[in-house]
Design a protein around this motif. Structure first.
Motif, mmCIF file in Angstrom:
data_model
loop_
_atom_site.group_PDB
_atom_site.id
_atom_site.type_symbol
_atom_site.label_atom_id
_atom_site.label_comp_id
_atom_site.label_asym_id
_atom_site.label_seq_id
_atom_site.Cartn_x
_atom_site.Cartn_y
_atom_site.Cartn_z
ATOM 1 N N TRP A 10 0.872 -1.251 0.052
ATOM 2 C CA TRP A 10 0.005 0.059 0.196
ATOM 3 C C TRP A 10 0.795 1.069 -0.110
ATOM 4 C CZ3 TRP A 10 -4.827 1.218 -1.312
ATOM 5 C CH2 TRP A 10 -5.787 0.035 -1.080
ATOM 6 N N CYS A 11 2.098 1.233 0.234
ATOM 7 C CA CYS A 11 2.923 2.269 0.190
ATOM 8 C C CYS A 11 2.911 2.974 -1.247
ATOM 9 C CB CYS A 11 4.234 1.915 0.680
ATOM 10 S SG CYS A 11 5.382 1.194 -0.541
ATOM 11 N N TRP A 12 2.815 2.399 -2.355
ATOM 12 C CA TRP A 12 3.149 2.786 -3.557
ATOM 13 C C TRP A 12 1.745 3.682 -3.744
ATOM 14 C CZ3 TRP A 12 7.344 2.457 -5.374
ATOM 15 C CH2 TRP A 12 8.326 1.265 -5.080
ATOM 16 N N PRO A 13 0.369 3.198 -3.779
ATOM 17 C CA PRO A 13 -0.696 4.204 -3.880
ATOM 18 C C PRO A 13 -0.875 5.290 -3.146
ATOM 19 C CG PRO A 13 -1.446 2.070 -3.120
ATOM 20 C CD PRO A 13 0.120 2.049 -3.451
ATOM 21 N N ILE A 14 -0.372 5.066 -1.786
ATOM 22 C CA ILE A 14 0.000 6.444 -0.991
ATOM 23 C C ILE A 14 0.784 7.303 -1.382
ATOM 24 C CG2 ILE A 14 0.203 7.037 1.361
ATOM 25 C CD1 ILE A 14 -2.325 5.352 1.212
ATOM 26 N N LEU A 15 2.122 6.991 -1.773
ATOM 27 C CA LEU A 15 2.825 7.788 -2.423
ATOM 28 C C LEU A 15 2.509 8.425 -3.550
ATOM 29 C CD1 LEU A 15 6.083 6.014 -1.224
ATOM 30 C CD2 LEU A 15 5.202 8.102 -0.291
ATOM 31 N N ILE A 16 1.759 7.755 -4.309
ATOM 32 C CA ILE A 16 1.409 8.464 -5.478
ATOM 33 C C ILE A 16 0.340 9.505 -5.267
ATOM 34 C CG2 ILE A 16 -0.180 8.009 -7.710
ATOM 35 C CD1 ILE A 16 0.962 5.428 -7.890
ATOM 36 N N VAL A 17 -0.230 9.255 -4.190
ATOM 37 C CA VAL A 17 -1.535 10.263 -4.084
ATOM 38 C C VAL A 17 -0.744 11.609 -3.394
ATOM 39 C CG1 VAL A 17 -3.231 10.977 -2.422
ATOM 40 C CG2 VAL A 17 -3.333 8.790 -3.483
ATOM 41 N N SER A 18 0.357 11.402 -2.792
ATOM 42 C CA SER A 18 1.082 12.283 -2.190
ATOM 43 C C SER A 18 1.814 13.007 -3.361
ATOM 44 C CB SER A 18 2.093 11.789 -1.313
ATOM 45 O OG SER A 18 3.018 12.809 -0.834
ATOM 46 N N SER A 19 2.302 12.451 -4.075
ATOM 47 C CA SER A 19 2.921 13.380 -5.468
ATOM 48 C C SER A 19 1.979 13.940 -6.161
ATOM 49 C CB SER A 19 3.963 12.274 -6.106
ATOM 50 O OG SER A 19 4.933 11.663 -5.576
ATOM 51 N N LEU A 20 0.916 13.524 -6.253
ATOM 52 C CA LEU A 20 -0.232 14.218 -7.134
ATOM 53 C C LEU A 20 -0.631 15.529 -6.335
ATOM 54 C CD1 LEU A 20 -2.837 11.561 -8.183
ATOM 55 C CD2 LEU A 20 -1.681 12.947 -9.504
ATOM 56 N N CYS A 21 -0.563 15.405 -5.011
ATOM 57 C CA CYS A 21 -1.028 16.689 -4.315
ATOM 58 C C CYS A 21 0.293 17.667 -4.623
ATOM 59 C CB CYS A 21 -1.146 16.141 -2.954
ATOM 60 S SG CYS A 21 -2.399 15.372 -2.297
ATOM 61 N N TYR A 22 1.505 17.268 -4.547
ATOM 62 C CA TYR A 22 2.583 18.224 -4.519
ATOM 63 C C TYR A 22 2.612 18.756 -6.011
ATOM 64 C CZ TYR A 22 4.222 17.708 0.002
ATOM 65 O OH TYR A 22 4.347 17.656 1.402
ATOM 66 N N ALA A 23 2.416 17.760 -7.137
ATOM 67 C CA ALA A 23 2.539 18.298 -8.325
ATOM 68 C C ALA A 23 1.530 19.281 -8.617
ATOM 69 C CB ALA A 23 2.092 16.962 -9.194
ATOM 70 N N VAL A 24 0.175 19.423 -8.011
ATOM 71 C CA VAL A 24 -0.958 20.408 -8.276
ATOM 72 C C VAL A 24 -0.250 21.704 -7.570
ATOM 73 C CG1 VAL A 24 -3.116 21.204 -7.740
ATOM 74 C CG2 VAL A 24 -2.760 18.720 -8.509
ATOM 75 N N VAL A 25 0.161 21.498 -6.318
ATOM 76 C CA VAL A 25 0.818 22.772 -5.694
ATOM 77 C C VAL A 25 2.018 23.446 -6.335
ATOM 78 C CG1 VAL A 25 2.019 23.407 -3.609
ATOM 79 C CG2 VAL A 25 -0.027 21.902 -3.406
ATOM 80 N N PHE A 26 2.969 22.480 -6.925
ATOM 81 C CA PHE A 26 4.014 22.993 -7.465
ATOM 82 C C PHE A 26 3.713 23.762 -9.087
ATOM 83 C CE2 PHE A 26 6.905 20.066 -4.928
ATOM 84 C CZ PHE A 26 7.103 21.071 -4.128
ATOM 85 N N LEU A 27 2.927 23.009 -9.466
ATOM 86 C CA LEU A 27 2.243 23.796 -10.790
ATOM 87 C C LEU A 27 1.433 24.875 -10.769
ATOM 88 C CD1 LEU A 27 1.987 20.085 -12.761
ATOM 89 C CD2 LEU A 27 3.787 22.008 -13.050
ATOM 90 N N HIS A 28 1.120 25.234 -9.697
ATOM 91 C CA HIS A 28 0.384 26.464 -9.500
ATOM 92 C C HIS A 28 1.076 27.496 -10.195
ATOM 93 C CE1 HIS A 28 -1.987 29.565 -7.540
ATOM 94 N NE2 HIS A 28 -2.943 29.142 -8.132
ATOM 95 N N ASP A 29 0.765 28.436 -10.963
ATOM 96 C CA ASP A 29 1.490 29.599 -11.533
ATOM 97 C C ASP A 29 2.147 30.667 -10.416
ATOM 98 O OD1 ASP A 29 -0.136 30.310 -14.731
ATOM 99 O OD2 ASP A 29 1.549 28.841 -14.258
ATOM 100 N N SER A 30 1.382 30.824 -9.378
ATOM 101 C CA SER A 30 2.178 31.818 -8.747
ATOM 102 C C SER A 30 3.181 31.363 -7.828
ATOM 103 C CB SER A 30 0.923 32.576 -7.236
ATOM 104 O OG SER A 30 0.629 31.404 -6.652
#
Length: 142
Positions: free
Chosen positions: A64-84
């Motif tokens: 279960w570490c894999w899907p949990i870490l995918i969710v974590s990376s998805l969250c950070y990808a959205v935060v980092f790709l925000h223009d501001s």
């Protein structure tokens, strides 16, 4: 039917579906970035919590570490790709992490037998010396 006798979608199709769903989520969130201000704080906190949980599950050698870490990376990808934020390279790196997490998940799920699993060990004294020497040489170069 899978190897456990359960009906379901094959693992490769599940992973590719998860990857495309993640990309769709990122694109939709980035297009609606004016509504993301309050969501970004939540995503950062949720990403940190799922990241810590994923690392803990990894140390416990749970699949279960894999899907949990995918969710974590998805969250950070959205935060980092925000223009501001202007952290587009970090957002792209999170997408690479997602790809590598999916790859690792499929490999670990296929090689679940004990003879193929890695045997973790502590570094020997000579290996530790080379690590410290490498750190000492590379740190001033940074």
């Amino acid at each position: 039917m899978n190897k456990n006798g359960e009906a379901g979608v094959p693992q490769n199709e599940q992973n590719s579906s998860l990857f495309f769903l993640a990309m769709f989520f990122i694109v939709i969130c980035c297009k609606n970035r004016h509504r993301l201000h309050n969501l970004l704080t939540f995503l950062e906190i949720f990403g940190a919590i799922t990241g810590v949980l994923g690392v803990w599950l990894t140390t416990m050698q749970r699949l279960w570490c894999w899907p949990i870490l995918i969710v974590s990376s998805l969250c950070y990808a959205v935060v980092f790709l925000h223009d501001s934020q202007s952290l587009h390279a970090d957002g792209a790196l999170q997408i690479i992490y997602i790809y590598m997490l999916i790859y690792g998940w499929t490999k670990w799920a296929k090689n679940n037998s004990s003879e193929n699993s890695p045997n973790p060990r502590f570094a020997s004294n000579s290996e530790r010396m080379y690590i410290i020497l490498g750190w000492g040489i590379s740190t001033p170069l940074l």
